[in-house]
Design an enzyme around this catalytic site. Structure first.
Site, mmCIF file in Angstrom:
data_model
loop_
_atom_site.group_PDB
_atom_site.id
_atom_site.type_symbol
_atom_site.label_atom_id
_atom_site.label_comp_id
_atom_site.label_asym_id
_atom_site.label_seq_id
_atom_site.Cartn_x
_atom_site.Cartn_y
_atom_site.Cartn_z
ATOM 1 N N GLU A 171 -3.562 4.179 -2.620
ATOM 2 C CA GLU A 171 -4.018 3.782 -1.287
ATOM 3 C C GLU A 171 -5.520 3.971 -1.130
ATOM 4 O O GLU A 171 -6.225 3.094 -0.618
ATOM 5 C CB GLU A 171 -3.296 4.581 -0.205
ATOM 6 C CG GLU A 171 -3.766 4.200 1.196
ATOM 7 C CD GLU A 171 -2.954 4.848 2.304
ATOM 8 O OE1 GLU A 171 -2.729 4.177 3.328
ATOM 9 O OE2 GLU A 171 -2.548 6.017 2.157
ATOM 10 N N GLU A 172 -6.021 5.121 -1.568
ATOM 11 C CA GLU A 172 -7.447 5.405 -1.411
ATOM 12 C C GLU A 172 -8.312 4.406 -2.169
ATOM 13 O O GLU A 172 -9.358 3.959 -1.665
ATOM 14 C CB GLU A 172 -7.744 6.828 -1.870
ATOM 15 C CG GLU A 172 -7.178 7.912 -0.968
ATOM 16 C CD GLU A 172 -5.737 8.264 -1.269
ATOM 17 O OE1 GLU A 172 -5.174 9.135 -0.581
ATOM 18 O OE2 GLU A 172 -5.161 7.679 -2.204
ATOM 19 N N ASP A 177 0.872 -1.170 0.000
ATOM 20 C CA ASP A 177 0.000 0.000 0.000
ATOM 21 C C ASP A 177 0.909 1.220 0.000
ATOM 22 O O ASP A 177 1.670 1.428 0.936
ATOM 23 C CB ASP A 177 -0.886 -0.045 1.264
ATOM 24 C CG ASP A 177 -1.577 1.283 1.564
ATOM 25 O OD1 ASP A 177 -1.621 2.156 0.683
ATOM 26 O OD2 ASP A 177 -2.067 1.441 2.706
#
Length: 559
Positions: A302-303, A284
């Protein structure tokens, strides 16, 4: 109930070691659980009023007018009439019923929290420099995420604990260049408060709508079929002081003296990290505050991962920001959504059937490693302290301390007393290869029922970590990750380049280095030499071209 101090971060009342909802909240949730015919909540507007009333009952501020309008925009305008009808008639009542059961789920969780590799596993704040694991059932995670949807978590104390906001109406934004948190000057931070659904109303973005669609899909699916597995959340720490049982935060000599062999490196110009199928650690590209802009306007690597695996969001509840010697490992998070696009082009693309196998702890064998890279490092990324920080950060994420301890013990037995990390790194390459073979052929999984992470053939799936918006040099970051994966005794690295132009010749460089059988120490030393020349201005080309000029003979001449 254990870990009662954590209750200040939960929207519940604690008395005599028992937790419960205030009576007014119980009454409101019971009404919602009976459906719109009883609660009259049949629209986004009325849903936002119900959420505001619940928050008021808990002593929190009500939703802002713009946040309320955001609820209305999504549930009343962007959702189809049929979808909205199903949401309010079927999903909201079940979510309310799940919230009513939250105290019971927490009591069961703390009662059953068992030791995991000698560590406590109960829900608690995993503070900075405190290695530990929290093991949660997927059902408890679902209840906690419903709290976030209903915006019920207390908002006080979180900033002081360096915790990001967890309610879906909230943002806690630092900076301007990174998705969420950025140092402006020497540690100076600027904070601005927004709200998640307010984003949708005030600054509509298609990707924001589709992020919410991923979350709505998650809630719909768990209402139909509640998952029965577990997810673990671990704060990993490289101690800043020497430790007999753990590898400490390495200094430059650790890397330069290492004779550990470089692992196999596979370059993939297409595909996605989350689609790899060999049970590798999946990186991540994290913000130091876990989740980054997942609950705000962020929509990069990541989101997106937090949207398609929403159970990751619960980590934001109890995991404060990461220091330079820390990483976060999450095992077992289920994927619920497919998607297409990236950033502004991101779109929810329907349900994802997660067929990952399950370990003895009831966790899906999906291992996600959150490591945060330096943001906008510019030319300083070539300085030794930055090289060391990035390499150690990746090493912390990829390292299995217990695997290294077994490796160390085998080495001690064969060498009669050589036991320091420096001695281990300085041993001959033949010894290192022998130990690797010994580890691979020995049955060292006798502890696997207690420590399922302790498996031998798990590599790392990663890509352009710390590049893109973060501004890192892709060639340097690829080499840094290779060093960290190898030193962590991982057998391979899968590197997804996403067809990034600077990495077009990564495969050639990797094969050249492997053909010369360089060790970690040799590659590190070459990287340090190049970086020093880059800082001084003696080197003006990329690392690959500097290392192998002949490979780039046909490239345009740099100005």
């Amino acid at each position: 109930m254990n870990s009662c101090q954590f209750c200040r971060f939960l929207p519940l009342i604690l008395r005599s070691s028992a937790v419960f909802w205030p009576p007014t909240v119980v009454e409101a949730l019971k009404s919602l659980s009976k459906g719109p015919s009883h609660s009259n909540v049949n629209s986004g507007h009325l849903f936002s009023i119900a959420v505001s009333d619940l928050r008021s009952s808990l002593g929190e501020y009500t939703l802002s007018p713009s946040a309320s309008l955001g609820f209305s925009v999504f549930f009343d305008d962007l959702m189809s009439e049929d979808e909205a009808g199903k949401w309010f008639k079927e999903v909201v009542p079940r979510l309310a019923d799940l919230l009513l059961r939250l105290p019971e789920l927490l009591e069961t969780h703390y009662h059953n929290a068992a030791s995991f590799c000698g560590m406590e596993t109960g829900l608690r704040l995993l503070g900075s420099q405190q290695p530990g694991i929290v093991l949660l059932s997927q059902e408890l995670i679902a209840a906690l995420l419903v709290c976030a949807l209903f915006c019920l978590f207390p908002t006080t104390n979180r900033g002081a604990e360096r915790l990001p906001p967890i309610n879906f109406d909230s943002l806690f934004v630092y900076g301007f260049a990174c998705p969420l948190y950025v140092f402006l000057e020497e540690g100076t931070l600027i904070s601005i408060f927004f709200r998640f659904f307010r984003c949708l109303y005030e600054c509509y973005n298609l990707n924001q709508e589709h992020k919410i669609k991923c979350l709505v899909h998650y809630f719909e699916k768990i209402c139909l079929d509640m998952p029965s597995g577990n997810v673990s959340f671990e704060r990993k720490v490289l101690p800043l002081k020497n430790s007999q049982s753990h590898i400490a935060y390495p200094e430059p000599d650790f890397w330069s003296k290492s004779t550990v062999s470089l692992c196999q490196f596979k370059v993939l110009s297409s595909g996605l990290i989350e689609d790899q199928s060999v049970e590798a650690l999946e990186v991540d590209f994290a913000n130091k505050y876990i989740g980054g802009g997942a609950l705000s306007r962020g929509c990069v690597q990541e989101e997106i991962r937090f949207m398609i695996n929403p159970e990751l969001i619960v980590s934001m509840l109890f995991l404060p920001s990461m220091a330079d010697n820390e990483a976060i490992e999450i095992v077992g998070a289920q994927r619920f959504s497919n998607y297409s696009g990236y950033a502004k082009s991101f779109l929810f693309f329907g349900h994802h059937e997660d067929n990952s196998s399950v370990d003895t702890m009831g966790r899906r064998k999906t291992r996600i490693i959150a490591i945060d890279a330096l943001c906008s490092p510019g030319k300083r990324q070539y300085k030794l302290d930055c090289l060391l920080r990035e390499t150690n950060k990746a090493f912390c994420g990829f390292l299995d301390q217990q695997k290294h301890q077994l490796h160390q013990n085998l080495f001690d037995e064969s060498k009669n007393g050589i036991s320091t990390t420096e001695d281990l790194s300085a041993s001959s390459q033949e010894d290192d290869q022998s130990r690797r073979h010994h580890l691979e052929t020995q049955n060292i999984n006798s502890q696997s029922d207690q420590c399922p992470n302790h498996e031998e053939k798990i590599g790392v799936a990663t890509g352009n970590w710390g590049c893109g918006a973060f501004g890192g040099d892709p060639e340097i970051k690829a080499v840094i990750q290779w060093l960290a994966v190898s030193q962590a005794l991982r057998p391979f690295i899968l590197y997804y380049t996403f067809s990034l132009e600077p990495l077009q010749k990564l495969e050639h460089v990797v094969q050249w280095i492997l053909a010369h059988e360089w060790s970690v120490g040799e590659l590190w030393s070459i990287l340090v030499e190049y970086s020093a020349q880059r800082v001084s201005g003696k080197a003006r080309v990329g690392f690959f071209k500097w290392l192998l000029p002949s490979l780039h003979a046909d490239d345009p001449i740099d100005e």
